[in-house]
Write an enzyme that holds these catalytic residues in place. Structure first.
Site, PDB file in Angstrom:
ATOM      1  N   GLU A  26     -34.405   5.726 -10.520  1.00 47.01           N
ATOM      2  CA  GLU A  26     -35.807   5.316 -10.588  1.00 47.01           C
ATOM      3  C   GLU A  26     -36.719   6.095  -9.637  1.00 47.01           C
ATOM      4  OE1 GLU A  26     -35.814   1.029 -10.207  1.00 47.01           O
ATOM      5  OE2 GLU A  26     -34.461   0.806 -11.908  1.00 47.01           O
ATOM      6  N   ASN A  67     -30.715   8.197 -13.198  1.00 43.11           N
ATOM      7  CA  ASN A  67     -30.861   6.971 -13.989  1.00 43.11           C
ATOM      8  C   ASN A  67     -32.271   6.410 -13.818  1.00 43.11           C
ATOM      9  OD1 ASN A  67     -29.494   4.822 -15.570  1.00 43.11           O
ATOM     10  ND2 ASN A  67     -29.886   3.568 -13.768  1.00 43.11           N
ATOM     11  N   HIS A 103     -34.286  -1.182 -21.083  1.00 41.00           N
ATOM     12  CA  HIS A 103     -34.740  -2.574 -21.039  1.00 41.00           C
ATOM     13  C   HIS A 103     -35.895  -2.677 -22.033  1.00 41.00           C
ATOM     14  CE1 HIS A 103     -32.319  -3.041 -17.473  1.00 41.00           C
ATOM     15  NE2 HIS A 103     -33.025  -2.138 -16.817  1.00 41.00           N
ATOM     16  N   GLU A 133     -28.033   0.141 -19.214  1.00 43.52           N
ATOM     17  CA  GLU A 133     -28.323  -1.274 -18.947  1.00 43.52           C
ATOM     18  C   GLU A 133     -29.011  -1.927 -20.147  1.00 43.52           C
ATOM     19  OE1 GLU A 133     -30.508  -1.732 -15.223  1.00 43.52           O
ATOM     20  OE2 GLU A 133     -29.617   0.131 -14.480  1.00 43.52           O
ATOM     21  N   ASP A 135     -30.665  -4.019 -22.696  1.00 42.86           N
ATOM     22  CA  ASP A 135     -30.920  -5.430 -22.941  1.00 42.86           C
ATOM     23  C   ASP A 135     -32.185  -5.550 -23.778  1.00 42.86           C
ATOM     24  OD1 ASP A 135     -33.281  -6.145 -20.958  1.00 42.86           O
ATOM     25  OD2 ASP A 135     -31.821  -5.050 -19.763  1.00 42.86           O
TER      26      ASP A 135
END
Length: 169
Positions: A26, A67, A103, A133, A135
């Site tokens: 990030e 990432n 996300h 990740e 979702d």
């Protein structure tokens, strides 16, 4: 010294036991520029190169990844991520891939065509892609089929790109 010692201690401790590390996480802002951080203010943008080089020194066999979130499709943030990792590759910094956090929600969903195009340009740099990740946020039981369709579509994007090696939820 703090950053070097941390990377050397953690990565060195798990040397040979971890397949892939998210070395830098990030670091790119929504506008595509580097996000303000203590590392950027103290060391400058070279902190990213150093982090990858030090992680490689601590475990030369591990795959090293950048990432981030909201960089799956096309736009200023994914362009910034692309520019960042392209520069790392051009400078010979040991980087093996990009993690896309993914996300998403039905109203905040990148187009599959844009995710495909982004994966293709990263793959053209010789990088792997991991969906790290995944979702899909929903608020009503009536959205379950929509949620399932989004998982299916994004899994298909990954499966249809040979550089996409991991899909984690």
């Amino acid at each position: 010294n703090i950053l070097h010692d941390h990377i050397n201690t953690v990565v060195g401790h798990y040397r040979g036991r971890v397949v892939a590390w998210d070395v830098v996480n990030e670091a790119v802002g929504e506008d595509g520029t580097l996000r303000d951080s203590v590392w950027l203010r103290t060391i400058g943008p070279d902190y990213i190169d150093y982090a990858f080089r030090w992680a490689h020194e601590a475990d030369p066999q591990a795959q090293l990844f950048y990432n981030d979130y909201d960089g799956e499709g096309l736009g200023p943030k994914s362009d910034g991520i692309y520019t960042l990792v392209q520069g790392l590759v051009q400078r010979g910094v040991p980087i093996h891939g990009v993690g896309m956090q993914m996300h998403v929600s039905p109203p905040k969903l990148p187009r599959t065509e844009d995710v495909t195009a982004n994966m293709q340009r990263l793959a053209a740099l010789g990088l792997q892609i991991h969906i790290t990740e995944m979702d899909v946020e929903i608020h009503q039981p009536s959205e379950l089929q929509t949620q399932a369709n989004i998982y299916r579509d994004m899994a298909a994007v990954c499966l249809n790109n040979s550089a996409c090696k991991s899909f984690s939820v």
